[in-house]
Design an enzyme around this catalytic site. Structure first.
Site, PDB file in Angstrom:
ATOM      1  N   HIS A   1     -10.075   8.776  -2.431  1.00  0.00           N
ATOM      2  CA  HIS A   1      -8.779   8.680  -1.757  1.00  0.00           C
ATOM      3  C   HIS A   1      -7.854   9.764  -2.285  1.00  0.00           C
ATOM      4  CE1 HIS A   1      -6.019   6.625  -4.715  1.00  0.00           C
ATOM      5  NE2 HIS A   1      -7.108   6.037  -5.150  1.00  0.00           N
TER       6      HIS A   1
ATOM      7  N   ASP B   1      -5.282   8.997 -10.583  1.00  0.00           N
ATOM      8  CA  ASP B   1      -5.486   8.062  -9.455  1.00  0.00           C
ATOM      9  C   ASP B   1      -4.823   8.575  -8.192  1.00  0.00           C
ATOM     10  OD1 ASP B   1      -4.463   4.653  -8.670  1.00  0.00           O
ATOM     11  OD2 ASP B   1      -6.103   5.891  -7.876  1.00  0.00           O
TER      12      ASP B   1
ATOM     13  N   GLU C   1      -5.283   4.591   0.798  1.00  0.00           N
ATOM     14  CA  GLU C   1      -6.107   3.657   0.004  1.00  0.00           C
ATOM     15  C   GLU C   1      -5.197   2.697  -0.735  1.00  0.00           C
ATOM     16  OE1 GLU C   1      -6.276   3.416  -3.468  1.00  0.00           O
ATOM     17  OE2 GLU C   1      -7.998   2.069  -3.628  1.00  0.00           O
ATOM     18  N   GLU C   2      -4.067   3.202  -1.210  1.00  0.00           N
ATOM     19  CA  GLU C   2      -3.167   2.373  -2.023  1.00  0.00           C
ATOM     20  C   GLU C   2      -2.512   1.254  -1.222  1.00  0.00           C
ATOM     21  OE1 GLU C   2      -3.350   2.544  -5.050  1.00  0.00           O
ATOM     22  OE2 GLU C   2      -3.556   4.577  -5.806  1.00  0.00           O
TER      23      GLU C   2
ATOM     24  N   ASP D   1     -13.022   7.223  -7.619  1.00  0.00           N
ATOM     25  CA  ASP D   1     -11.625   6.812  -7.670  1.00  0.00           C
ATOM     26  C   ASP D   1     -11.269   6.567  -9.141  1.00  0.00           C
ATOM     27  OD1 ASP D   1      -9.737   4.077  -6.076  1.00  0.00           O
ATOM     28  OD2 ASP D   1      -9.138   5.676  -7.454  1.00  0.00           O
TER      29      ASP D   1
ATOM     30  N   HIS E   1      -0.710   3.894 -11.920  1.00  0.00           N
ATOM     31  CA  HIS E   1       0.331   3.556 -10.938  1.00  0.00           C
ATOM     32  C   HIS E   1       1.735   3.767 -11.479  1.00  0.00           C
ATOM     33  CE1 HIS E   1      -2.266   1.093  -7.873  1.00  0.00           C
ATOM     34  NE2 HIS E   1      -2.707   2.317  -8.092  1.00  0.00           N
TER      35      HIS E   1
HETATM   36  N1  DTR Z   1      -8.164   3.185  -8.427  1.00  0.00           N
HETATM   37  C1  DTR Z   1      -7.498   1.932  -8.134  1.00  0.00           C
HETATM   38  C2  DTR Z   1      -8.446   0.915  -7.558  1.00  0.00           C
HETATM   39  C3  DTR Z   1      -9.476   0.501  -8.543  1.00  0.00           C
HETATM   40  C4  DTR Z   1     -10.767   0.836  -8.540  1.00  0.00           C
HETATM   41  N2  DTR Z   1     -11.419   0.254  -9.568  1.00  0.00           N
HETATM   42  C5  DTR Z   1     -10.517  -0.502 -10.258  1.00  0.00           C
HETATM   43  C6  DTR Z   1     -10.674  -1.301 -11.368  1.00  0.00           C
HETATM   44  C7  DTR Z   1      -9.532  -1.926 -11.897  1.00  0.00           C
HETATM   45  C8  DTR Z   1      -8.284  -1.741 -11.278  1.00  0.00           C
HETATM   46  C9  DTR Z   1      -8.127  -0.948 -10.121  1.00  0.00           C
HETATM   47  C10 DTR Z   1      -9.275  -0.335  -9.648  1.00  0.00           C
HETATM   48  C11 DTR Z   1      -6.406   2.179  -7.157  1.00  0.00           C
HETATM   49  O1  DTR Z   1      -6.562   3.061  -6.287  1.00  0.00           O
HETATM   50  O2  DTR Z   1      -5.378   1.498  -7.270  1.00  0.00           O
HETATM   51 ZN    ZN Z   2      -4.179   3.306  -7.299  1.00  0.00          ZN
HETATM   52 ZN    ZN Z   3      -7.399   4.826  -6.817  1.00  0.00          ZN
END
Ligand code: DTR
Ligand code: ZN
Ligand code: ZN
Ligand code: CA
Length: 318
Positions: free
Chosen positions: A126, A138, A172-173, A201, A288
């Protein structure tokens, strides 16, 4: 001649077969030697190139209100950057437009000409960030590594048996909106043509772990064997089940896999012993948050994971 196993295994099989049938003739020549197909190994992915993409994404966020989020100028500028690199490298790119939460959003799909389009190896990440910050880990990290892998395919002039497709997802978020939009738009026939979907990701967390998605066993083994070759232990990625862009593909019955370096969960003492870093601290304390900037990257994890992506793309498509 098409092999039902990965090209690397098939090549090994051929070489073994050639050796078993080779005869030494009286003049010292070898009869029956049948050279196996040239299965090139994946090239090293220069981590400096991946970091250069991250620097661009950071600059884009800085110039656009500090983020690359859904519906914001920073996201579309990120997509335009990635698309420009791919167009220049000979990919066939497609921008998919969709609407989410009242704003227009975009997926970028890049097809590498050639290969059997009835067997597609797809890699995705993403490209959007949260609105709180630039989202360099991220998920600039996954987006930049997938981009550099695609550019390495072009540089190598790689022509695998299977067709290669790469994707950068929007929203994606907001709940994997872009990737779900893509999968929902595929006919049943086109879904069945995707032999593997590889998702990346967060692959450069500052206090990194080495997690491998434990969904499809063949894909999982491809990644685990690679890291074993580096003497790096891995753990199954279970925290993210359903939490990233592999989820819509898995729901559609497509084999999925991927890599992850950790988010806001805490690294244990045992994990510190295996991977280094700091126990009792999150894998990515800036998850985040506004501090997910270009300084929020572990270069070693970025390098290893980028090389693992290239290895899997070469291995699964040969
Ligand atoms: N990258 C995160 C989503 C995500 C993928 N694996 C995990 C494990 C633990 C927490 C979050 C995630 C996102 O895009 O917010
Ligand atoms: Zn994220
Ligand atoms: Zn992510
Ligand atoms: Ca590398």
């Amino acid at each position: 001649m098409k092999f039902s196993v990965s090209g690397r295994t098939a090549a090994t099989g051929l070489v073994a077969a050639a050796v078993s049938t080779v005869m030494l003739l009286t003049d010292g020549s070898l009869a029956g030697a049948a050279p196996g197909p040239a299965q090139a190994a994946a090239p090293d992915i220069p981590v400096a190139n991946v970091k250069a993409h991250l620097a661009q994404l950071q600059s884009i966020a800085t110039a656009n209100g500090g983020n690359r989020a859904h519906g914001k100028a920073g996201y579309k500028a990120s997509l335009d950057y990635v698309k420009g690199k791919l167009d220049a490298a000979g990919f066939t790119t497609t921008v998919q437009t969709f609407t989410s939460s009242g704003a227009t959003d975009y997926n970028l799909i890049a097809d590498w000409p050639g290969g059997d389009t009835d067997h597609v190896v797809m890699s995705g990440s993403h490209l959007d960030s949260v609105s709180a910050g630039p989202g360099i880990n991220d998920n600039g990290s996954g987006s930049a590594a997938v981009l550099e892998t695609a550019l390495a395919v072009s540089r190598a002039g790689y022509q695998p048996a299977k067709h290669l497709r790469f994707a950068w997802w929007g929203a994606e978020e907001l709940g994997m909106v872009g990737s779900r939009n893509y999968v929902n738009g595929l006919s049943t026939a086109n879904r069945s043509k995707i032999s593997d979907y590889l998702n990346f990701d967060m692959i450069a967390s500052p206090n990194p772990g080495y997690f491998v998605y434990d969904d499809d066993p063949t894909i999982e083994k491809t990644f685990k064997d690679y890291f074993t070759g580096l003497n790096i232990t891995t753990e199954p990625e279970t925290e993210g089940d359903g939490r990233s862009d592999h989820a819509p593909f898995k729901s559609a019955g497509i084999p999925v896999g991927g890599l992850f370096s950790g988010a806001d969960y805490i690294k244990t003492a045992a994990q510190k012993a295996a991977w280094g870093g700091t126990s009792g601290k999150a894998f990515d304390p800036c998850y985040h948050r506004s501090c997910d900037t270009s300084t929020n990257i572990d270069d070693t994890a970025l390098d290893h994971n980028s090389d693992a992506i290239a290895h899997a793309v070469w291995e699964l498509s040969s």
